[in-house]
Scaffold this active site. Structure first.
Site, PDB file in Angstrom:
ATOM      1  N   THR A   1      22.350  33.734  54.671  1.00  0.00           N
ATOM      2  CA  THR A   1      23.149  34.371  55.003  1.00  0.00           C
ATOM      3  C   THR A   1      23.510  33.603  56.272  1.00  0.00           C
ATOM      4  OG1 THR A   1      21.541  35.511  56.360  1.00  0.00           O
ATOM      5  CG2 THR A   1      22.041  36.364  54.335  1.00  0.00           C
ATOM      6  N   ARG A   2      24.531  34.234  57.272  1.00  0.00           N
ATOM      7  CA  ARG A   2      24.405  33.597  58.607  1.00  0.00           C
ATOM      8  C   ARG A   2      23.244  33.815  59.617  1.00  0.00           C
ATOM      9  NH1 ARG A   2      28.542  36.772  59.997  1.00  0.00           N
ATOM     10  NH2 ARG A   2      28.996  35.532  62.272  1.00  0.00           N
ATOM     11  N   LYS A   3      22.331  34.291  59.149  1.00  0.00           N
ATOM     12  CA  LYS A   3      21.272  34.473  60.042  1.00  0.00           C
ATOM     13  C   LYS A   3      20.377  33.463  60.130  1.00  0.00           C
ATOM     14  CE  LYS A   3      20.780  39.564  59.039  1.00  0.00           C
ATOM     15  NZ  LYS A   3      19.690  40.616  58.120  1.00  0.00           N
ATOM     16  N   THR A   4      21.029  32.583  60.976  1.00  0.00           N
ATOM     17  CA  THR A   4      20.362  30.965  61.120  1.00  0.00           C
ATOM     18  C   THR A   4      20.156  30.816  62.797  1.00  0.00           C
ATOM     19  OG1 THR A   4      22.784  30.281  61.375  1.00  0.00           O
ATOM     20  CG2 THR A   4      21.566  29.978  59.138  1.00  0.00           C
TER      21      THR A   4
END
Length: 277
Positions: free
Chosen positions: A123-126
């Site tokens: 995901t964009r949970k970076t």
């Protein structure tokens, strides 16, 4: 890795004078980088860029995605001792963090390969600033990077729907998006999933649905003749402990923020071996 990126990492680690590195003798040494646990390696190309920046000679037989056994040497190095010491922590941080993500991803992909053909995606949970490296590590582990930024596709999430309503949001997305962009809609109910597909969504994300509700939703889409016209993604609260349950539902994509935020670091070390004149 761009020179500017490397310089930011160097600046972070060496804000002022590195006295410890400056006091070592000016001599060239051999060193090795090795892992202390089995893993899927990632970050190889990134650390090569760092070696080049510091003028460190290196050799390695590994590439991203290779399985590495505990105790195996990943890199052999030859350079001025001070250069190796200055680069050491940046290099080990990248290898440890990215290899942890690749190892976690490989584990998840392997866990469902005999159950489902679904893609495992991140995901964009970076971590801000290093997203592309973390997503590359997911790819090294056999996963899918999903979208890199908000511009890759039009994703209508719950807050968009709260502000506009489901139908208005999808119609507006179709009107303003390019023909090359897919429209993905996040839904939390069976009825909203049906509505989103009927309104032309390319992908529907079944968000925080339990496996039972996902199965019922897919059955409804099949009954209405809508299943084959859409990509179905499951997301929200999925981890290694319940992954197989979601894989059995028949979705096309399983997205997991945990590929990054739950991935432990791989224990990687650098050791200076012998001096060379």
């Amino acid at each position: 890795m761009l020179t500017g990126e490397i310089e930011k990492f160097v600046e972070e680690d060496q804000v002022y004078l590195d006295i410890a590195s400056s006091i070592v003798p000016s001599k060239k040494v051999n060193a090795v980088i090795f892992t202390k646990q089995d893993c899927t390696i990632a970050g190889v190309e990134e650390v090569k860029s760092i070696f080049d920046y510091f003028g460190i000679e290196y050799s390695s037989s590994f590439t991203d995605g290779d399985n590495v056994g505990s105790g195996e040497t990943i890199f052999r190095l030859y350079s001025e001792a001070a250069s190796i010491l200055c680069a050491e922590r940046i290099i080990l941080n990248f290898l440890g963090h990215l290899s942890g993500i690749a190892t976690m991803t490989r584990s998840c992909v392997s866990r469902i390969e005999n159950i489902s053909s679904a893609k495992i995606a991140c995901t964009r949970k970076t971590v801000p600033g290093i997203r592309r490296f973390e997503k590359a590590a997911v790819v090294a582990g056999g996963g899918d990077p999903h979208r890199f930024s908000l511009s890759d596709m039009v994703m209508i999430k719950d807050n968009h729907i709260k502000l506009m309503g489901l139908e208005e949001a999808i119609v507006a997305a179709r009107k303003h998006s390019s023909f090359v962009q897919k429209v993905e809609v996040e839904v939390e109910s069976e009825q909203d999933a049906v509505t989103a597909v009927e309104l032309g969504a390319d992908i529907i994300m079944l968000d925080n649905m339990d496996p039972g509700l996902i199965i019922r939703t897919l059955q409804t889409l099949k009954r209405k003749g809508l299943r084959d016209s859409v990509i179905i993604e499951a997301s929200g609260g999925i981890h290694q402990g319940n992954l197989e349950e979601y894989a059995k539902t028949g979705v096309d994509v399983i997205s997991m923020g945990s590929l990054v935020y739950d991935a432990g670091w791989i224990d990687v070390s650098l050791e200076i071996l012998t001096d060379t004149i």
